[in-house]
Design a protein around this motif. Sequence first.
Motif, short mmCIF file in Angstrom:
data_model
loop_
_atom_site.label_atom_id
_atom_site.label_comp_id
_atom_site.label_asym_id
_atom_site.label_seq_id
_atom_site.Cartn_x
_atom_site.Cartn_y
_atom_site.Cartn_z
N PHE A 112 -9.10 -12.07 11.15
CA PHE A 112 -8.57 -10.88 10.47
C PHE A 112 -7.05 -10.85 10.58
O PHE A 112 -6.34 -10.51 9.62
N TYR A 113 -6.54 -11.20 11.75
CA TYR A 113 -5.08 -11.24 11.94
C TYR A 113 -4.45 -12.24 10.97
O TYR A 113 -3.43 -11.94 10.32
N LEU A 114 -5.03 -13.42 10.86
CA LEU A 114 -4.50 -14.42 9.94
C LEU A 114 -4.63 -13.98 8.49
O LEU A 114 -3.75 -14.23 7.66
N ALA A 115 -5.74 -13.29 8.18
CA ALA A 115 -5.97 -12.85 6.80
C ALA A 115 -4.93 -11.83 6.35
O ALA A 115 -4.37 -11.92 5.25
N ILE A 116 -4.63 -10.84 7.20
CA ILE A 116 -3.66 -9.82 6.78
C ILE A 116 -2.23 -10.35 6.86
O ILE A 116 -1.34 -9.85 6.17
N ARG A 117 -2.01 -11.38 7.69
CA ARG A 117 -0.67 -11.94 7.77
C ARG A 117 -0.40 -12.93 6.65
O ARG A 117 0.65 -12.89 6.00
N MET A 148 -11.21 -2.35 12.07
CA MET A 148 -10.31 -3.14 11.23
C MET A 148 -9.97 -2.41 9.93
O MET A 148 -8.81 -2.43 9.48
N VAL A 149 -10.95 -1.74 9.34
CA VAL A 149 -10.69 -0.96 8.13
C VAL A 149 -9.69 0.15 8.43
O VAL A 149 -8.74 0.38 7.68
N LEU A 150 -9.89 0.85 9.55
CA LEU A 150 -8.98 1.93 9.92
C LEU A 150 -7.57 1.39 10.16
O LEU A 150 -6.58 2.02 9.77
N TYR A 151 -7.47 0.22 10.80
CA TYR A 151 -6.16 -0.37 11.02
C TYR A 151 -5.46 -0.68 9.70
O TYR A 151 -4.26 -0.40 9.54
N SER A 152 -6.19 -1.25 8.77
CA SER A 152 -5.59 -1.60 7.49
C SER A 152 -5.14 -0.35 6.73
O SER A 152 -4.11 -0.38 6.03
N LEU A 153 -5.87 0.75 6.86
CA LEU A 153 -5.52 1.97 6.15
C LEU A 153 -4.36 2.72 6.82
O LEU A 153 -3.64 3.46 6.15
N CYS A 154 -4.20 2.52 8.13
CA CYS A 154 -3.16 3.25 8.86
C CYS A 154 -1.84 2.48 8.96
O CYS A 154 -0.90 2.95 9.61
#
Length: 467
Positions: A112-117, A148-154
């Motif tokens: 997930f870290y690599l995907a959002i980066r 992870m969803v909450l992190y992406s939204l925040c």
Amino acid sequence: MLSSSYPLDVPEGIYWGREWQWGYYKHPPFSSWVLYSFYYTFGHIGPYILSQCTIALSLWLAYLFGRQLMSKNRAFIGALFLLAIFYYTWPSLEFNHNIAQMPVWLGLIYIFYLAIRENSWKHWLLFGLLAGIGMLVKYTVALLLLTMVLYSLCTTNRRLWLTPKPWLAILLAMIVFAPNIYWLIEHNWLPLTYASARSAEDANRNGHLAALGYFGTQLLNHLPILFILLFTRTRLSLRPSVQVLRQRDWYFLLWMGLVPTLILVFAGLIFRLGLRDMWGMPMWGLSGLIIVSLIPEPVFISKDKSLLKGIAVWALIVTILMAVYVGFGARIRHKPSRMDWPQAALAKQADDQWQELSSCKLDSVTGSDWVVLLVASYSKFAPSVMVSGNSAYSPWMSNSRLQQQGTLALWPVDEHPQTPWLEPLAHHSELVVKQGEWIVRWNKLPDREPLKVVWQAYIPKKCLKQQ
């Protein structure tokens, strides 16, 4: 070498995996498939090999993820710090769905870290695939996905939801998970009913304190790390310096490492949920990286070798304690644990008894769950199991199968269960019923009164040997 029987969850996982179902009445199927594969490939030592491979994989994934955030040496020590969390040592003797989740959580966080980066197709698709497999390991992986969803939204990563990549990752995860969803629908959502009952049981016993007790237990499991820091006189700072860790990575590390537990604890307090301590086992894969991030650079340079020695000393101490517990715990306590039952003797007794009466293979066993599971996971016939006589719990079993193949029912003499599912078999024209009692010595407790096991064999007439 030291245990005489499997830990509690292992024989259950073996007989589930042997049936290759898309779900079981307690859990989704993937970890049981892997457990049975190791058991089939390596024999009776397979489950122990699998459990330690799982721990090693978790450490490796923690190291790989740590390399993305900090120096190689910090990532290495941060990964090894996991061995100073209780969950990664003593409970690892017993491979179960909680142990199986450990590398899943770390792998998901890393990808997930690599995907959002990087926002690349390969990382998002890999994330979707692993998320689907994770849900097939245990449903509590959904808590990490929610985090992870909450992190992406925040964070500024919310813009990624305007692109197709995360949505296709979700679609891929659903495709992988779909067979189990179908199984759940077909079997009246049995695992969720089971989990709800276990949670309600704890809540009724402890009320709102269950959530606080859960949180306290999670902290206690980190005590070995604290002792290592104290004995090596390693000073921590309240937050890492820029030279150690980028600020955005520090927030990501804290969020993924702490928020799942906080969500669970707050949900337990608000909704009065009963939380079982072992549910926290996969949630602390980032603890070592968090701790090592808080060591100032000058301190780390001077203390890195001391920290490695401290981890090695702890690993040696806990290994010795585990060996003493498994090898001699029964004599110290004067009573057997789950790993002290005479499993091999029980299985041999069952095999010999069936072969004495029948010319056909032993197709299934039923009766008192623990004795039955021990026999099923050591018997050379690899029989199926009829759990508590409930076909909903054992959909691979049926009355017609029992009538055609027969079965062997077992229970300790002082635990004779109600067996209404066996009554029709006793009057079936094609089955002959034999019964008796075994006396099996406790190999780790030679002075203890032997284990007495009542047995009933339901033998097809076509298989009955002349006595």
